[in-house]
Structures are given as C-alpha cells and as structure tokens.
Design a protein around this motif. Structure first.
Motif, PDB file in Angstrom:
ATOM      1  N   GLY A   1       0.829  -1.208   0.000  1.00  0.00           N
ATOM      2  CA  GLY A   1       0.000   0.000   0.000  1.00  0.00           C
ATOM      3  C   GLY A   1       0.860   1.253   0.000  1.00  0.00           C
ATOM      4  N   ALA A   2       0.500   2.206  -0.883  1.00  0.00           N
ATOM      5  CA  ALA A   2       1.273   3.454  -1.006  1.00  0.00           C
ATOM      6  C   ALA A   2       0.399   4.674  -0.770  1.00  0.00           C
ATOM      7  N   GLY A   3      -0.559   4.550   0.154  1.00  0.00           N
ATOM      8  CA  GLY A   3      -1.266   5.725   0.648  1.00  0.00           C
ATOM      9  C   GLY A   3      -0.461   6.333   1.787  1.00  0.00           C
ATOM     10  N   VAL A   4      -1.053   7.259   2.508  1.00  0.00           N
ATOM     11  CA  VAL A   4      -0.302   7.914   3.579  1.00  0.00           C
ATOM     12  C   VAL A   4       0.138   6.910   4.635  1.00  0.00           C
ATOM     13  N   SER A   5      -0.661   5.848   4.871  1.00  0.00           N
ATOM     14  CA  SER A   5      -0.283   4.866   5.909  1.00  0.00           C
ATOM     15  C   SER A   5       0.930   4.056   5.474  1.00  0.00           C
ATOM     16  N   GLY A   6       0.923   3.579   4.214  1.00  0.00           N
ATOM     17  CA  GLY A   6       2.047   2.783   3.735  1.00  0.00           C
ATOM     18  C   GLY A   6       3.311   3.615   3.597  1.00  0.00           C
TER      19      GLY A   6
ATOM     20  N   LYS B   1      -1.198  -1.148  -5.782  1.00  0.00           N
ATOM     21  CA  LYS B   1      -2.016  -1.014  -6.993  1.00  0.00           C
ATOM     22  C   LYS B   1      -2.020   0.445  -7.453  1.00  0.00           C
ATOM     23  N   HIS B   2      -2.079   1.371  -6.485  1.00  0.00           N
ATOM     24  CA  HIS B   2      -2.084   2.813  -6.791  1.00  0.00           C
ATOM     25  C   HIS B   2      -0.900   3.481  -6.113  1.00  0.00           C
ATOM     26  N   MET B   3      -0.305   4.439  -6.837  1.00  0.00           N
ATOM     27  CA  MET B   3       0.854   5.182  -6.329  1.00  0.00           C
ATOM     28  C   MET B   3       0.530   6.674  -6.334  1.00  0.00           C
TER      29      MET B   3
ATOM     30  N   TYR C   1      -8.447   4.654  -3.950  1.00  0.00           N
ATOM     31  CA  TYR C   1      -7.206   5.164  -3.331  1.00  0.00           C
ATOM     32  C   TYR C   1      -7.589   6.430  -2.561  1.00  0.00           C
ATOM     33  N   CYS C   2      -7.707   6.307  -1.254  1.00  0.00           N
ATOM     34  CA  CYS C   2      -8.302   7.393  -0.462  1.00  0.00           C
ATOM     35  C   CYS C   2      -7.384   8.608  -0.301  1.00  0.00           C
ATOM     36  N   SER C   3      -6.088   8.367  -0.128  1.00  0.00           N
ATOM     37  CA  SER C   3      -5.195   9.436   0.337  1.00  0.00           C
ATOM     38  C   SER C   3      -5.206  10.716  -0.502  1.00  0.00           C
ATOM     39  N   PRO C   4      -5.298  10.642  -1.854  1.00  0.00           N
ATOM     40  CA  PRO C   4      -5.286  11.905  -2.614  1.00  0.00           C
ATOM     41  C   PRO C   4      -6.531  12.756  -2.408  1.00  0.00           C
TER      42      PRO C   4
ATOM     43  N   ALA D   1      -5.797  18.005   3.412  1.00  0.00           N
ATOM     44  CA  ALA D   1      -5.983  17.339   4.694  1.00  0.00           C
ATOM     45  C   ALA D   1      -5.517  18.268   5.821  1.00  0.00           C
ATOM     46  N   ASN D   2      -6.137  18.096   6.963  1.00  0.00           N
ATOM     47  CA  ASN D   2      -5.749  18.946   8.091  1.00  0.00           C
ATOM     48  C   ASN D   2      -5.579  18.125   9.359  1.00  0.00           C
ATOM     49  N   TYR D   3      -5.310  18.829  10.474  1.00  0.00           N
ATOM     50  CA  TYR D   3      -5.158  18.191  11.780  1.00  0.00           C
ATOM     51  C   TYR D   3      -6.275  18.706  12.678  1.00  0.00           C
TER      52      TYR D   3
ATOM     53  N   ILE E   1      -0.814  -5.953  -7.886  1.00  0.00           N
ATOM     54  CA  ILE E   1      -2.066  -6.185  -7.165  1.00  0.00           C
ATOM     55  C   ILE E   1      -1.951  -7.581  -6.566  1.00  0.00           C
ATOM     56  N   VAL E   2      -2.134  -7.695  -5.278  1.00  0.00           N
ATOM     57  CA  VAL E   2      -2.116  -9.031  -4.681  1.00  0.00           C
ATOM     58  C   VAL E   2      -3.542  -9.384  -4.257  1.00  0.00           C
ATOM     59  N   SER E   3      -3.870 -10.659  -4.326  1.00  0.00           N
ATOM     60  CA  SER E   3      -5.227 -11.042  -3.913  1.00  0.00           C
ATOM     61  C   SER E   3      -5.239 -11.577  -2.488  1.00  0.00           C
TER      62      SER E   3
ATOM     63  N   HIS F   1      -8.185   3.815   8.878  1.00  0.00           N
ATOM     64  CA  HIS F   1      -7.943   5.114   9.519  1.00  0.00           C
ATOM     65  C   HIS F   1      -9.041   6.143   9.305  1.00  0.00           C
ATOM     66  N   GLY F   2     -10.199   5.717   8.808  1.00  0.00           N
ATOM     67  CA  GLY F   2     -11.350   6.622   8.714  1.00  0.00           C
ATOM     68  C   GLY F   2     -10.977   8.001   8.187  1.00  0.00           C
ATOM     69  N   GLY F   3     -11.394   9.049   8.896  1.00  0.00           N
ATOM     70  CA  GLY F   3     -11.113  10.427   8.483  1.00  0.00           C
ATOM     71  C   GLY F   3      -9.912  11.017   9.189  1.00  0.00           C
TER      72      GLY F   3
ATOM     73  N   GLY G   1      -6.441   9.587   8.735  1.00  0.00           N
ATOM     74  CA  GLY G   1      -5.238   8.886   8.272  1.00  0.00           C
ATOM     75  C   GLY G   1      -3.988   9.733   8.294  1.00  0.00           C
ATOM     76  N   TYR G   2      -4.127  11.031   8.019  1.00  0.00           N
ATOM     77  CA  TYR G   2      -2.959  11.931   8.052  1.00  0.00           C
ATOM     78  C   TYR G   2      -2.632  12.334   9.479  1.00  0.00           C
ATOM     79  N   GLN G   3      -3.654  12.742  10.216  1.00  0.00           N
ATOM     80  CA  GLN G   3      -3.385  13.304  11.545  1.00  0.00           C
ATOM     81  C   GLN G   3      -2.981  12.232  12.561  1.00  0.00           C
ATOM     82  N   ALA G   4      -3.143  10.936  12.201  1.00  0.00           N
ATOM     83  CA  ALA G   4      -2.664   9.858  13.077  1.00  0.00           C
ATOM     84  C   ALA G   4      -1.485   9.112  12.440  1.00  0.00           C
TER      85      ALA G   4
HETATM   86  P1  FAD Z   1      -5.264   4.458   0.891  1.00  0.00           P
HETATM   87  O1  FAD Z   1      -4.854   5.857   0.675  1.00  0.00           O
HETATM   88  O2  FAD Z   1      -6.590   4.053   0.340  1.00  0.00           O
HETATM   89  O3  FAD Z   1      -4.134   3.550   0.272  1.00  0.00           O
HETATM   90  C1  FAD Z   1      -4.292   2.156   0.128  1.00  0.00           C
HETATM   91  C2  FAD Z   1      -3.125   1.625  -0.683  1.00  0.00           C
HETATM   92  O4  FAD Z   1      -3.216   0.205  -0.727  1.00  0.00           O
HETATM   93  C3  FAD Z   1      -3.130   2.093  -2.150  1.00  0.00           C
HETATM   94  O5  FAD Z   1      -1.811   2.297  -2.603  1.00  0.00           O
HETATM   95  C4  FAD Z   1      -3.749   0.911  -2.869  1.00  0.00           C
HETATM   96  O6  FAD Z   1      -3.414   0.834  -4.251  1.00  0.00           O
HETATM   97  C5  FAD Z   1      -3.130  -0.210  -2.082  1.00  0.00           C
HETATM   98  N1  FAD Z   1      -3.843  -1.489  -2.229  1.00  0.00           N
HETATM   99  C6  FAD Z   1      -5.075  -1.789  -1.767  1.00  0.00           C
HETATM  100  N2  FAD Z   1      -5.376  -3.063  -2.057  1.00  0.00           N
HETATM  101  C7  FAD Z   1      -4.312  -3.572  -2.731  1.00  0.00           C
HETATM  102  C8  FAD Z   1      -4.014  -4.838  -3.283  1.00  0.00           C
HETATM  103  N3  FAD Z   1      -4.870  -5.859  -3.198  1.00  0.00           N
HETATM  104  N4  FAD Z   1      -2.823  -5.008  -3.910  1.00  0.00           N
HETATM  105  C9  FAD Z   1      -1.939  -3.983  -3.998  1.00  0.00           C
HETATM  106  N5  FAD Z   1      -2.181  -2.760  -3.465  1.00  0.00           N
HETATM  107  C10 FAD Z   1      -3.341  -2.563  -2.845  1.00  0.00           C
HETATM  108  N6  FAD Z   1      -7.504  12.418   7.145  1.00  0.00           N
HETATM  109  C11 FAD Z   1      -6.880  13.330   7.927  1.00  0.00           C
HETATM  110  O7  FAD Z   1      -6.038  12.975   8.744  1.00  0.00           O
HETATM  111  N7  FAD Z   1      -7.179  14.655   7.824  1.00  0.00           N
HETATM  112  C12 FAD Z   1      -8.112  15.129   6.932  1.00  0.00           C
HETATM  113  O8  FAD Z   1      -8.352  16.331   6.861  1.00  0.00           O
HETATM  114  C13 FAD Z   1      -8.789  14.182   6.122  1.00  0.00           C
HETATM  115  N8  FAD Z   1      -9.735  14.590   5.228  1.00  0.00           N
HETATM  116  C14 FAD Z   1     -10.357  13.676   4.427  1.00  0.00           C
HETATM  117  C15 FAD Z   1     -11.302  14.116   3.507  1.00  0.00           C
HETATM  118  C16 FAD Z   1     -11.914  13.218   2.648  1.00  0.00           C
HETATM  119  C17 FAD Z   1     -12.944  13.713   1.660  1.00  0.00           C
HETATM  120  C18 FAD Z   1     -11.561  11.857   2.704  1.00  0.00           C
HETATM  121  C19 FAD Z   1     -12.177  10.857   1.764  1.00  0.00           C
HETATM  122  C20 FAD Z   1     -10.631  11.399   3.635  1.00  0.00           C
HETATM  123  C21 FAD Z   1     -10.030  12.290   4.519  1.00  0.00           C
HETATM  124  N9  FAD Z   1      -9.093  11.885   5.470  1.00  0.00           N
HETATM  125  C22 FAD Z   1      -8.462  12.805   6.258  1.00  0.00           C
HETATM  126  C23 FAD Z   1      -8.817  10.455   5.697  1.00  0.00           C
HETATM  127  C24 FAD Z   1      -7.557   9.975   4.999  1.00  0.00           C
HETATM  128  O9  FAD Z   1      -7.560  10.409   3.657  1.00  0.00           O
HETATM  129  C25 FAD Z   1      -7.496   8.430   5.051  1.00  0.00           C
HETATM  130  O10 FAD Z   1      -7.617   7.973   6.377  1.00  0.00           O
HETATM  131  C26 FAD Z   1      -6.169   7.937   4.494  1.00  0.00           C
HETATM  132  O11 FAD Z   1      -5.938   8.482   3.224  1.00  0.00           O
HETATM  133  C27 FAD Z   1      -6.107   6.417   4.413  1.00  0.00           C
HETATM  134  O12 FAD Z   1      -4.852   6.123   3.866  1.00  0.00           O
HETATM  135  P2  FAD Z   1      -4.351   4.626   3.627  1.00  0.00           P
HETATM  136  O13 FAD Z   1      -2.941   4.728   3.212  1.00  0.00           O
HETATM  137  O14 FAD Z   1      -4.670   3.814   4.846  1.00  0.00           O
HETATM  138  O15 FAD Z   1      -5.290   4.082   2.448  1.00  0.00           O
END
Ligand code: FAD
Length: 364
Positions: free
Chosen positions: A10-15, A35-37, A45-48, A52-54, A173-175, A333-335, A337-340
């Motif tokens: 995973g390459a969202g903010v958590s990964g 899967k998404h970068m 892909y939620c992170s983009p 985002a704020n704290y 992509i892994v299953s 990480h719900g809403g 993900g950045y602030q935690a």
């Molecule tokens: P994601 O960003 O979804 O990343 C998941 C990663 O896993 C991706 O790279 C994806 O491709 C990969 N992946 C998934 N399945 C597979 C697979 N089978 N094989 C390979 N790769 C896979 N948070 C804050 O802290 N402050 C804010 O102000 C804030 N505002 C927000 C506003 C909105 C409108 C939204 C929708 C969210 C907001 N958030 C906020 C929440 C925050 O965006 C999320 O908690 C955070 O982005 C989650 O990140 P993640 O890395 O866990 O998941």
C-alpha cells in the motif's frame, strides 16, 4: 549486521509513512508494493482525496487520541522546517451547535468540539471563542493553530524521502496478503508484510475485515482563498452532510467539504450536494467570496469523492501470524489517516521490532 526483508503493501499515507520510518534503520530492506501510487486518481485510493488537516477526533486516552497526539510534533516539524513537504500552519475555528449532538457529524466531531479538549495543550494558540463573538446558532467554538497538508505535494514528497533511503517501489495487485511476502525486489521472501491497504482490507485475502465501512466524502476544490480553516458540527441539510473549509498550501486550492455518508460507495459527485456544500461553506466562511456574492463568486477547479476507510473499533495496528508469515497491519484510519499517520507508523516500528526479534532469536 543482519538484514531485514520487509514488504509494505500500500502506497497511501499509511504505507508511505510506515515505509519512511522503517527505512531509517539501515538494516531494513524495503519494497513498497501497491495497486495505486502517488499521482493516481481513483476512488479506491483514499489518500489523494483528503483535505488534509489536523483536527483531532480521538477520545482522550484512546489509542486514536494517542496516535493523533504523537503525530502533531512531526507535522509541526514539517511545517516549520520542510517547505517542500507541502505542510503549512493554518488558523482553525471549530464551531459546535448543541442540536447536532446526536447526529452523525455531531458524534464524529464530538471530541474535536469539546470546550476543553485534550489537544488544547498539544496544538498552539488554543482558545475558546467568547460567547459574544459567536455566530447566530453556534453554542461554542474553539480556535487553534492547525496545519493544512497539500496532499498532491505531500504524497510524492513522502515517496521521494523513502527513495532517498533506498526504498524500492513496485506496481502489483495481490489477492492475498501473504502473496506480498514473495514480491520483495531482492527476490527473497519477506520477514514480514506491513498491510496498509485501507478500505481494500475488507476484501483482501487473509484479512477480510468486514468491520470496515466506506464513509463517503464529497468535496469541491476552488481557487478562492479565505486564508483560514473552518468546521462546524452539523448542518440542517440532513444527517451525513457536513461543512468545512481549508486552504491547501503551495497553490493547492481551497477544499470545500463535505459529507460523511456511511456505507455509501457512490464514486460520482452529486451535483445537488455540491451546491449545498458551496452554499454552506460561504455561510460558514463569508470571506470565501467577494461581499454580497453567493456560489457564483466561487471559481471551481474540480469536484471529487473519496471513501474514508472507517473501522468499527478504530484503526487496526497490530501483528498477526498468517500461516508461516508475519503481517503487521496498519489500516482502517477513517477520516484521520494523516493526523494519526506518524503515531500509527511508530506503533508499526514497535510491532516490527517484536517480529524481527523473534526471527533473530530463532536464527541464533
Ligand atoms: P489508501 O490511501 O486508500 O491507500 C491504500 C493503498 O493500498 C493504495 O496504494 C492501494 O493501491 C493499495 N492497495 C489496496 N489493495 C491492494 C491490493 N490488493 N494489492 C496492492 N495494493 C493494494 N484524514 C486526515 O487525517 N485529515 C483530513 O483532513 C482528512 N480529510 C479527508 C477528507 C476526505 C474527503 C476523505 C475521503 C478522507 C479524509 N481523510 C483525512 C482520511 C484519509 O484520507 C485516510 O484515512 C487515508 O488516506 C487512508 O490512507 P491509507 O494509506 O490507509 O489508504
């Protein structure tokens, strides 16, 4: 020195944050598989999509509250010292209406809008706004200095920091979560996989976490710049609708939110909801538009929808042995993900150290 073979899935903010902190130990050889970068736009892909704020949502003493508390010093450091990260200080006003107490957004923002929240000693400049200065219908309000993160800058910045420390990135992509263990760039089997797949952990083999829910967040990005951040506990437009604004630094535009729609998977912006969001944001923050103007005074860049990966018991940051493979989970990480993010990634480091100490013990 023994080498630790680690795959971050995973390459969202958590990964990316997990990979960055893990990469500070030169013994760790890390591949991030996703899967998404950064740069991709996809509702999966939620992170983009984040502001985002704290704005802390975790209860005092809860795991989430502790992770949010642990994250602030890192974001503060970035805002003070790393202009290339796209993180800047911004004044935030959060308002509460008592009538929102039992609504979805009222419950979501309950900790944030308390008159004396735990975070008052964490963020700078915390103050209650005197009652004579409150807007009509508002029962109390807090002001403090938060940060706004331009995620279009910050996610690539995290990736580049990882690259500087030797982290490899691979599209895949892994299953099943343990399939990631055999995808390390070295060709060796990983000692552990860090699972940062967000909402996809709902269906990912070996995880199948049915306590995850999408919480739909719709937003409008505009060129108008009110210069500050605002949020209120609820609206009169129905449960699951919210109102907040923040200005992304470095020319990222202003985010107008929003919605908090549980179990709604619709990836398409609803034009009627967009109009309600724009109207409410102007009511909350009149300086968004020239005096006397309504939504015609907004210059819209785009509309968007993201799905927050909400988990019923809060983020899952724990280790688990699946078959013969160790997995450290960091998802849900719900809403927040950045602030935690840094708090959770620090827990990932602790759990990783526990797993690796067992490996090294067995190798003695
Ligand atoms: P994601 O960003 O979804 O990343 C998941 C990663 O896993 C991706 O790279 C994806 O491709 C990969 N992946 C998934 N399945 C597979 C697979 N089978 N094989 C390979 N790769 C896979 N948070 C804050 O802290 N402050 C804010 O102000 C804030 N505002 C927000 C506003 C909105 C409108 C939204 C929708 C969210 C907001 N958030 C906020 C929440 C925050 O965006 C999320 O908690 C955070 O982005 C989650 O990140 P993640 O890395 O866990 O998941």
């Amino acid at each position: 020195m023994s080498t630790n073979i680690i795959v971050v899935l995973g390459a969202g903010v958590s990964g990316l944050t997990s990979a960055l902190l893990l990469s500070k130990d030169p013994a760790n050889q890390i591949t991030v598989i996703a899967k998404h970068m950064p740069g991709d736009v996809d509702v999966e892909y939620c992170s983009p999509w984040a502001g985002a704020n704290y704005l802390p949502f975790g209860a005092e003493g809860s795991r989430l509250g502790k992770w949010e508390k642990a994250t602030w010093p890192h974001l503060q450091y970035l805002a003070q010292n790393c202009p290339d990260a796209g993180v800047e200080f911004q004044g935030a006003t959060v308002r509460v209406r008592n009538k929102d107490k039992n609504s979805t957004t009222g419950k979501w923002t309950a900790e944030l809008t308390k008159p004396s929240p735990w975070y008052r000693t964490v963020v700078p400049d915390f103050a209650n706004i005197p009652s004579h200065q409150l807007d009509p219908g508002v029962d109390n309000a807090n002001y403090f200095t938060s940060v706004c993160i331009n995620v279009a800058v910050y996610l690539p910045w995290l990736l580049s920091q990882c690259r500087r420390r030797g982290v490899e990135f691979k599209r895949a992509i892994v299953s099943h979560v343990v399939d990631a263990a055999t995808a390390h760039h070295s060709g060796k089997t990983a000692d552990l996989v860090v699972n940062c797949t967000g909402l996809s952990s709902m269906t990912l083999g070996g995880v199948d976490d049915k306590t995850l829910h999408p919480v739909r967040g719709q937003l409008v990005v505009v060129r108008n710049d009110p210069g500050s951040m605002h949020m209120i506990s609820g609206t009169d437009d129905g449960d699951g609708e919210g109102t907040y604004t923040m200005v992304r630094p470095a020319g990222g535009g202003t985010i107008l939110g929003g919605s908090y729609q549980m179990d709604n998977w619709d990836p398409n912006p609803d034009p009627n909801l967009a109009i309600r969001i724009m109207k409410r944001c102007i009511e909350l923050c009149p300086s968004l538009v020239p005096q006397g103007q309504g939504i015609e005074g907004l210059s819209v860049i785009r509309h968007g929808v993201g799905l927050r990966p909400l988990r019923e018991d809060g983020p899952r940051v724990e280790r688990e042995k699946i078959g013969r493979f160790w997995v450290v989970h960091n998802y849900g990480h719900g809403g927040y993900g950045y602030q935690a993010s840094y708090g959770c990634a620090e827990t990932v480091l602790e759990l990783t150290a526990q797993v690796l100490s067992q490996k090294n013990h067995c190798n003695l």
